[in-house]
Write an enzyme that holds these catalytic residues in place. Structure first.
Site, PDB file in Angstrom:
ATOM      1  N   GLU A 196      -6.494 -48.098 -38.758  1.00 59.00           N
ATOM      2  CA  GLU A 196      -5.848 -46.906 -38.197  1.00 59.00           C
ATOM      3  C   GLU A 196      -6.416 -45.674 -38.891  1.00 59.00           C
ATOM      4  OE1 GLU A 196      -4.627 -45.192 -36.016  1.00 59.00           O
ATOM      5  OE2 GLU A 196      -2.517 -45.768 -35.752  1.00 59.00           O
ATOM      6  N   ASP A 197      -6.423 -44.550 -38.183  1.00 63.13           N
ATOM      7  CA  ASP A 197      -6.977 -43.341 -38.800  1.00 63.13           C
ATOM      8  C   ASP A 197      -6.024 -42.720 -39.813  1.00 63.13           C
ATOM      9  OD1 ASP A 197      -5.230 -42.603 -36.772  1.00 63.13           O
ATOM     10  OD2 ASP A 197      -6.408 -40.880 -36.117  1.00 63.13           O
ATOM     11  N   ASP A 231       1.466 -41.377 -41.224  1.00 62.40           N
ATOM     12  CA  ASP A 231       2.191 -40.138 -41.506  1.00 62.40           C
ATOM     13  C   ASP A 231       3.656 -40.517 -41.767  1.00 62.40           C
ATOM     14  OD1 ASP A 231       3.470 -37.637 -41.246  1.00 62.40           O
ATOM     15  OD2 ASP A 231       2.190 -36.947 -39.648  1.00 62.40           O
ATOM     16  N   ASP A 256      -7.761 -35.763 -34.099  1.00 64.53           N
ATOM     17  CA  ASP A 256      -7.826 -34.650 -33.142  1.00 64.53           C
ATOM     18  C   ASP A 256      -6.727 -33.626 -33.328  1.00 64.53           C
ATOM     19  OD1 ASP A 256      -5.672 -36.382 -32.157  1.00 64.53           O
ATOM     20  OD2 ASP A 256      -5.734 -35.122 -30.363  1.00 64.53           O
ATOM     21  N   ARG A 296     -12.404 -34.530 -32.603  1.00 68.23           N
ATOM     22  CA  ARG A 296     -12.606 -35.932 -33.022  1.00 68.23           C
ATOM     23  C   ARG A 296     -14.052 -36.186 -33.435  1.00 68.23           C
ATOM     24  NH1 ARG A 296      -7.973 -38.933 -31.523  1.00 68.23           N
ATOM     25  NH2 ARG A 296      -7.008 -38.354 -29.563  1.00 68.23           N
TER      26      ARG A 296
HETATM   27  C1  PRP Z   1      -1.678 -40.823 -34.858  1.00 66.92           C
HETATM   28  C2  PRP Z   1      -2.236 -41.960 -35.697  1.00 66.92           C
HETATM   29  C3  PRP Z   1      -1.100 -42.934 -35.740  1.00 66.92           C
HETATM   30  C4  PRP Z   1       0.104 -42.033 -35.725  1.00 66.92           C
HETATM   31  C5  PRP Z   1       0.589 -41.869 -37.131  1.00 66.92           C
HETATM   32  O1  PRP Z   1      -1.862 -41.149 -33.521  1.00 66.92           O
HETATM   33  O2  PRP Z   1      -3.388 -42.510 -35.116  1.00 66.92           O
HETATM   34  O3  PRP Z   1      -1.101 -43.796 -34.620  1.00 66.92           O
HETATM   35  O4  PRP Z   1      -0.294 -40.773 -35.186  1.00 66.92           O
HETATM   36  O5  PRP Z   1       1.803 -41.179 -37.150  1.00 66.92           O
HETATM   37  P1  PRP Z   1       3.138 -41.777 -37.764  1.00 66.92           P
HETATM   38  O6  PRP Z   1       2.821 -42.478 -39.051  1.00 66.92           O
HETATM   39  O7  PRP Z   1       3.984 -40.539 -37.958  1.00 66.92           O
HETATM   40  O8  PRP Z   1       3.743 -42.705 -36.740  1.00 66.92           O
HETATM   41  P2  PRP Z   1      -1.863 -40.096 -32.342  1.00 66.92           P
HETATM   42  O9  PRP Z   1      -0.543 -40.138 -31.678  1.00 66.92           O
HETATM   43  O10 PRP Z   1      -2.322 -38.757 -32.852  1.00 66.92           O
HETATM   44  O11 PRP Z   1      -2.914 -40.715 -31.310  1.00 66.92           O
HETATM   45  P3  PRP Z   1      -4.526 -40.823 -31.375  1.00 66.92           P
HETATM   46  O12 PRP Z   1      -4.855 -41.954 -32.328  1.00 66.92           O
HETATM   47  O13 PRP Z   1      -4.915 -41.132 -29.975  1.00 66.92           O
HETATM   48  O14 PRP Z   1      -5.074 -39.513 -31.870  1.00 66.92           O
END
Ligand code: PRP
Length: 175
Positions: free
Chosen positions: A97-98, A101, A157, A163
């Site tokens: 995962e990127d 949070d 992003d 990205r």
């Molecule tokens: C981001 C990231 C995780 C999530 C983390 O996804 O890739 O999936 O938010 O947040 P959290 O720990 O508060 O749950 P995003 O919704 O930005 O989608 P993307 O990967 O398509 O950019």
């Protein structure tokens, strides 16, 4: 939020850290049938670099998730919009995962995948905003722990922009 992004982690620094993570993962998964599961979209750049740094074989698959509700933070109500194509029962699964949070997304995903009875299930995140957790979640591998700033690039992003940036940058808020 707009303005010129400032570099937080350069391409060179990222390369070094990803190499270290790939080395650890290669050692710990040697001899196992590793399946790397990328969470779209944000993980695509990190995952591409990570798998190319491994010196063990692996397979890859992808999942795409959506959170219910508006806004830039997760609601915790997550659903799968694109599921895995692989039966993970009995497989050694490493979710990539990127960013983590609040932890809501990954806590939900890990619980969901665990019900499919993988042989093992671990998580590798590129960035960890550890101060922002709303639910307990600890990744097994972490690239960098970062403060609560809005970061973009290297797959991450802002409204689908940035990205492509090779560095991780902070979007400066214009007061
Ligand atoms: C981001 C990231 C995780 C999530 C983390 O996804 O890739 O999936 O938010 O947040 P959290 O720990 O508060 O749950 P995003 O919704 O930005 O989608 P993307 O990967 O398509 O950019």
């Amino acid at each position: 939020m707009e303005g010129k992004p400032e570099i937080l982690f350069s391409k060179t620094v990222i390369e070094g850290r990803v190499r270290e993570l790939a080395g650890r993962i290669s050692g710990e998964y040697a001899g196992k049938n590793l399946l790397i599961v990328g969470v779209l979209k944000g993980a695509f750049v990190f995952m591409a670099d990570l798998v190319r740094g491994l010196d063990i074989p692996c397979r890859v698959d992808f999942v795409r998730l959506a959170s219910y509700g508006a806004g830039s933070t997760s609601s915790g109500k997550v659903r799968i919009t694109k599921d895995l194509e692989t039966d993970i029962a009995g497989r050694h699964v490493l979710v990539v995962e990127d960013i983590v949070d609040t932890g809501l997304t990954l806590a939900w995903l890990v619980e969901t995948l665990r019900q499919r009875q993988p042989a093992s299930l671990r998580v590798c995140v590129f960035l960890d905003k550890s101060q922002r957790r709303q639910v307990p979640f600890t990744a097994d591998y972490v690239g960098f722990t970062i403060p609560d700033a809005f970061v973009v690039g290297y797959g991450l992003d802002f409204n689908e922009d940035f990205r492509f940036l090779p560095d991780v940058c902070v979007l400066r808020e214009i007061a």
